[in-house]
Design an enzyme around this catalytic site. Sequence first.
Site, PDB file in Angstrom:
ATOM      1  N   ARG A   1     -20.631  13.555  13.923  1.00  0.00           N
ATOM      2  CA  ARG A   1     -21.024  12.831  12.719  1.00  0.00           C
ATOM      3  C   ARG A   1     -22.045  11.730  12.986  1.00  0.00           C
ATOM      4  O   ARG A   1     -23.029  11.596  12.255  1.00  0.00           O
ATOM      5  CB  ARG A   1     -19.787  12.194  12.074  1.00  0.00           C
ATOM      6  CG  ARG A   1     -18.878  13.200  11.437  1.00  0.00           C
ATOM      7  CD  ARG A   1     -17.639  12.553  10.870  1.00  0.00           C
ATOM      8  NE  ARG A   1     -16.825  13.572  10.202  1.00  0.00           N
ATOM      9  CZ  ARG A   1     -15.646  13.324   9.641  1.00  0.00           C
ATOM     10  NH1 ARG A   1     -15.150  12.111   9.664  1.00  0.00           N
ATOM     11  NH2 ARG A   1     -14.989  14.291   9.049  1.00  0.00           N
TER      12      ARG A   1
ATOM     13  N   GLY B   1      -0.517   4.558   0.328  1.00  0.00           N
ATOM     14  CA  GLY B   1      -1.237   5.735   0.810  1.00  0.00           C
ATOM     15  C   GLY B   1      -0.376   6.457   1.830  1.00  0.00           C
ATOM     16  O   GLY B   1       0.843   6.260   1.891  1.00  0.00           O
TER      17      GLY B   1
ATOM     18  N   ARG C   1     -14.172   8.171  14.813  1.00  0.00           N
ATOM     19  CA  ARG C   1     -12.998   8.975  14.513  1.00  0.00           C
ATOM     20  C   ARG C   1     -13.393  10.444  14.374  1.00  0.00           C
ATOM     21  O   ARG C   1     -14.394  10.768  13.766  1.00  0.00           O
ATOM     22  CB  ARG C   1     -12.347   8.515  13.210  1.00  0.00           C
ATOM     23  CG  ARG C   1     -11.132   9.328  12.816  1.00  0.00           C
ATOM     24  CD  ARG C   1     -10.477   8.819  11.560  1.00  0.00           C
ATOM     25  NE  ARG C   1     -11.325   8.924  10.382  1.00  0.00           N
ATOM     26  CZ  ARG C   1     -11.570  10.072   9.746  1.00  0.00           C
ATOM     27  NH1 ARG C   1     -11.069  11.208  10.183  1.00  0.00           N
ATOM     28  NH2 ARG C   1     -12.337  10.075   8.666  1.00  0.00           N
TER      29      ARG C   1
ATOM     30  N   GLY D   1       0.833  -1.204   0.000  1.00  0.00           N
ATOM     31  CA  GLY D   1       0.000   0.000   0.000  1.00  0.00           C
ATOM     32  C   GLY D   1       0.864   1.249   0.000  1.00  0.00           C
ATOM     33  O   GLY D   1       1.890   1.302   0.686  1.00  0.00           O
TER      34      GLY D   1
ATOM     35  N   HIS E   1     -18.009   5.805   5.303  1.00  0.00           N
ATOM     36  CA  HIS E   1     -16.894   6.688   4.999  1.00  0.00           C
ATOM     37  C   HIS E   1     -15.557   6.148   5.497  1.00  0.00           C
ATOM     38  O   HIS E   1     -14.550   6.251   4.822  1.00  0.00           O
ATOM     39  CB  HIS E   1     -17.192   8.042   5.658  1.00  0.00           C
ATOM     40  CG  HIS E   1     -16.115   9.044   5.516  1.00  0.00           C
ATOM     41  ND1 HIS E   1     -15.618   9.403   4.286  1.00  0.00           N
ATOM     42  CD2 HIS E   1     -15.435   9.783   6.431  1.00  0.00           C
ATOM     43  CE1 HIS E   1     -14.669  10.323   4.463  1.00  0.00           C
ATOM     44  NE2 HIS E   1     -14.530  10.559   5.737  1.00  0.00           N
TER      45      HIS E   1
ATOM     46  N   GLU F   1      -5.459   3.175   8.406  1.00  0.00           N
ATOM     47  CA  GLU F   1      -6.849   2.751   8.563  1.00  0.00           C
ATOM     48  C   GLU F   1      -6.964   1.225   8.640  1.00  0.00           C
ATOM     49  O   GLU F   1      -7.939   0.696   9.175  1.00  0.00           O
ATOM     50  CB  GLU F   1      -7.703   3.290   7.400  1.00  0.00           C
ATOM     51  CG  GLU F   1      -9.207   3.145   7.627  1.00  0.00           C
ATOM     52  CD  GLU F   1     -10.062   3.650   6.450  1.00  0.00           C
ATOM     53  OE1 GLU F   1      -9.511   4.296   5.553  1.00  0.00           O
ATOM     54  OE2 GLU F   1     -11.271   3.387   6.455  1.00  0.00           O
TER      55      GLU F   1
ATOM     56  N   ALA G   1       0.038   6.129   5.049  1.00  0.00           N
ATOM     57  CA  ALA G   1       0.787   5.278   5.977  1.00  0.00           C
ATOM     58  C   ALA G   1       1.865   4.495   5.244  1.00  0.00           C
ATOM     59  O   ALA G   1       3.022   4.468   5.670  1.00  0.00           O
ATOM     60  CB  ALA G   1      -0.169   4.337   6.712  1.00  0.00           C
TER      61      ALA G   1
ATOM     62  N   LEU H   1      -5.679  11.470   8.737  1.00  0.00           N
ATOM     63  CA  LEU H   1      -4.399  11.814   8.120  1.00  0.00           C
ATOM     64  C   LEU H   1      -3.307  11.788   9.172  1.00  0.00           C
ATOM     65  O   LEU H   1      -2.201  11.315   8.952  1.00  0.00           O
ATOM     66  CB  LEU H   1      -4.490  13.200   7.477  1.00  0.00           C
ATOM     67  CG  LEU H   1      -5.577  13.359   6.416  1.00  0.00           C
ATOM     68  CD1 LEU H   1      -5.542  14.764   5.822  1.00  0.00           C
ATOM     69  CD2 LEU H   1      -5.400  12.344   5.307  1.00  0.00           C
TER      70      LEU H   1
END
Lengths: 636, 220, 255
Positions: free
Chosen positions: A331, A43, A435, A41, A401, A425, A45, A441
Amino acid sequence: MAKLDSKVPAGNVQDKWTDHKFNMKLVNPANKRKYDVIVIGAGLAGASAAATMGELGYNVKLFTYHDSGRRAHSIAAQGGINAAKNYQNDGDSVYRLFYDTVKGGDFRAREANVHRLAEVSNSIIDQCVAQGVPFARDYGGLLDNRSFGGAQVSRTFYARGQTGQQLLLGAISALNRQIGLGNVKEYTRREMLEVVVVDDHARGVIVRNLVTGEVERHSAHAVVLATGGYSNVFFLSTNAMNCNGTAAWRSHKQGAYMANPCFTQIHPTCLPVHGEGQSKLALMSESLRNDGRIWVSKKKDDKRHANDIPEDERDYYLERKYPSFGNLTPRDIASRSAKEACDSGRGVNGGEAVNLDFKHAIERLGKNVIEERYGNLFEMYETITGKNPYKEPMNIYPAPHYTMGGLWVDYNLMSTIPGLFVLGEANFSDHGANRLGASALMQGLADGYFVIPYTIGNYLADNKDPLMSTDKEEFVQAEKRVTDHVEKLLAIKGTRTVDDFHKKLGRIMWNKVGMARNEKGLKEAISEISQLREEFWKDVNVIGSAGTLNQCLERAGRVADYLELGELMAKDALDRKESCGGHFRTEYQTEDGEAKRNDEEYAYVAAWEFKDTGNWELHKEDLEFENVKLSQRSYK
Amino acid sequence: MSWLLESLNSSIGKKILMAVTGISLILFLVGHLSGNMALFANDGGKSFNAYAEFLHHLPGLMVIEIILASVFLLHILNALRLWVENKKARPVKYAVNASSKNSTIFSRTMVQTGSIILIFLIVHLKNFWYEYVILKSNDNLFEIVVETFKDPVYSGLYILAMILLGFHLNHGFQSAFQTFGWNHKKYTPFINFLGAIYSIAMAVGFASMPIYFLFFYGGN
Amino acid sequence: MSDVKLKLKLKIWRQPGSDAVGKLVDYDVEVSPDDSFLEMLDQINESLEKNNQEPIVFESDCREGICGACGLVINGQPHGPVPRITTCQLHMRHFKNGDTIYVEPFRAKAFPVLKDLLVDRTPLDKILQVGGFVSINTGGVPDANEIPIAKDVAAQSFDAAACIGCGACVASCKNASAMLFVSAKVSQYALLPQGQPERQRRVEAMVKAMDEQGFGSCTNTYACEAECPKGISISNIARLNRDFFSAKLKSKNVS
């Protein structure tokens, strides 16, 4: 239970990370090049971890299913990144960020991890600025901040509405430098399909080359997963089309425990579903709730156009139910209230959408001010829907999400398979049951830049075996599992498409394992999912062959995994007989409909061990709160 | 000096070469047109011939001619090289060409307008320079001009070539500034405007000669 | 939500592999004007799969215009007829009933087609790997506020950094030049104090790498700027030219 040792160091929460860094073993600089580390991965991280480990001198192999790391879905994060810099002199501190995050997560996160996250948050900002990330600035040339939900201080750093993009490009720039220097070898368009476990240690991976279809074996001293979340189990989510849970799930099936899989975050301000052909749900920034008022008609099944519904026939339900926070409730609460309104038949056109109205804000502040604040969002809304939000209310609805759940990791970010580390994540993380905005981020970069580079050294110092040959039996077996799985999928040649199954699964998950859950629905979900899985393996039609670029096959493999993961999510939700954060059980609510935690019985991390398909064993890691007092969240 | 060759061989180096030679030619055209204005003196070619004589006996003319020829050659050869290389950068063409939606016709047709101007240049050199300087077929250059422009076909093509020269210059002018890196929110619109004025002036200026001799010059 | 469906004729590029011969294939579709262009392709694929035919391969990921994965040439224009959006943000309401739509992959020597509409854009990354960074290691950096940067300079740098690496600039350029892409990255750093120490080395290395990848040269048609979904300005190309020129004159790199 011996396996579930969180390895949290002793001492004050403020000193744990400092002490731990000192106590961990180091690898001599000259010896680092003798170690191979695989990162899956690219991304936030993954890229930050690969780059930093490359800088330290490890041989890093980085795998991504994209053509470039820059496509990873971290790129789509809009709002910002939190840090306890206290540049605004408004009373922020590492401790306050730690406190807010634990509380925001509804007390289901590990204190020590969260404190470490808050500690390194400041270094992240320094690092990114030094890389040339163009954060927003004030006229004096210093960094600007904005505020975000769940906090009373202004601690969010941002780069317009594209903070994720700029942070990811920063991490990718560091990664590109290491690739150029030869410290990191990049393997693009490779999907990890198995982890290779030798003598109980992760020693490699099996990947499929997505262009040629070739299945490859790669050996290493440690494997780092940074493969993101699994919101796409819902089919429609704000995640990118290719986001998937496969790498984590295949590791889970080899022995990595899955923790709190039912903790999913449903974002309140997304665009509603417009039709059958819809492929994903677009997120509108939460900042819209600062000036927009959310309402539905007081009447059921009201087919009138929003502008034709008079003021006294509108129900501004958030303002009515939560007078002090109004439209700015967290949220989970905003999402659930929208669902309630629509379930009672009062949504827009009687369907699944509520109004987000700027009429009053425009009257009060003028169109110019609104345009200045939200111009790009209004434009985006009009691009997608063809409707002008200056003239009529936006239609919004919640959408999946982010997943707080993920592979269980200890304080060193190592899973229950020694040598298999999980970042970002993909791990069950520091966010507990909910969260906060601008914290994803922060966590991805904290794990990648400032945690794994230390903790992996501690592991490698004790695991000095030479690099394993990929001819070893375990590699052969792992590869066989992959090729068998692929061949099995291709051999079914049924009548239904992969997407058809994915949509059906998504429907079950959304209706029964979504924003509000109950025992009956969850039990139904479990049996429906297992039935759907059976149908899938009998009747799916995967077109094409294995030895070529085959997107149908890629999707089929991911959906096959979702059909197992979805069941575990329902099982975990059923098992957690309390409401907390994003997990709301309708049976467990206060008199006024708020989430009711059960700290006596459920203040633990639920870590599931895979036995065989549809069968798991639950392990519990008890959570101890020594610093933050357990309390009921209230936003009235 | 390998670094210099390498720099000039890079994609940006080639652009800079185009821009430097282009700007030189832009300046040359200004001089050329100004001198040729003597054609309109209405004195039976006296002024014009005197100007031609002056140029012809200019000390170091040879050197100037060689430099000018080199600039032309560099501009042309470099352009052809770029054209070939750029063609190769897209071996498979699009089925639908929508370039009119994202760029000006002037910018897309530099090779075409340039090629026509090159053909014009060869004919032009043959008619005037070759006849006057090399063959010395007539020492009255004004007469050569008058004779040549009497031919309506030649004049028509000449005018057409000048219009295309205007197209070429319109892109070339502002493009050179962009290549030198002189792009500024305040000044670029002005440069674009100046470029348009310049290219119209050149096209109209040069085209006015055949028009004058074709329609308005009675002859003595 | 319109109930009236659009009937369209699509001509889509199909090519089984990088070495195979491709051709435009006709598809007739009925689609809701509320659907996005890619959702229309999803629907074609769904029906192809139902009929046991290979679905059309195309790339897309975030579907909100930021990842840069999608990129189709629609009626000759990268990302279609609407300016400043990516293919995934294009909705069918911009087309008329009865339209014929040509769908082609990005075309450039540097972007070989791998299958159907999917191309290889890794040459862009190869350019970044030689200089698209500030050479600092993790840790040991100054406090973020020790480097003040004027607000408008940061904003200008951001404008350049907003590039999503989709390659539409290359696809739209008649010369398949990558100058807008390279200039955006060079400009992001050239504008910031953090980028100064390596400014010369960066621009020299990145232009060299760009040329090696087989992109064409810029001839200032500015099609790239017109088609760029993020509106990256060609003033960045001017800055790249300037920086390159100055680096070549000033640097002591003679090799």
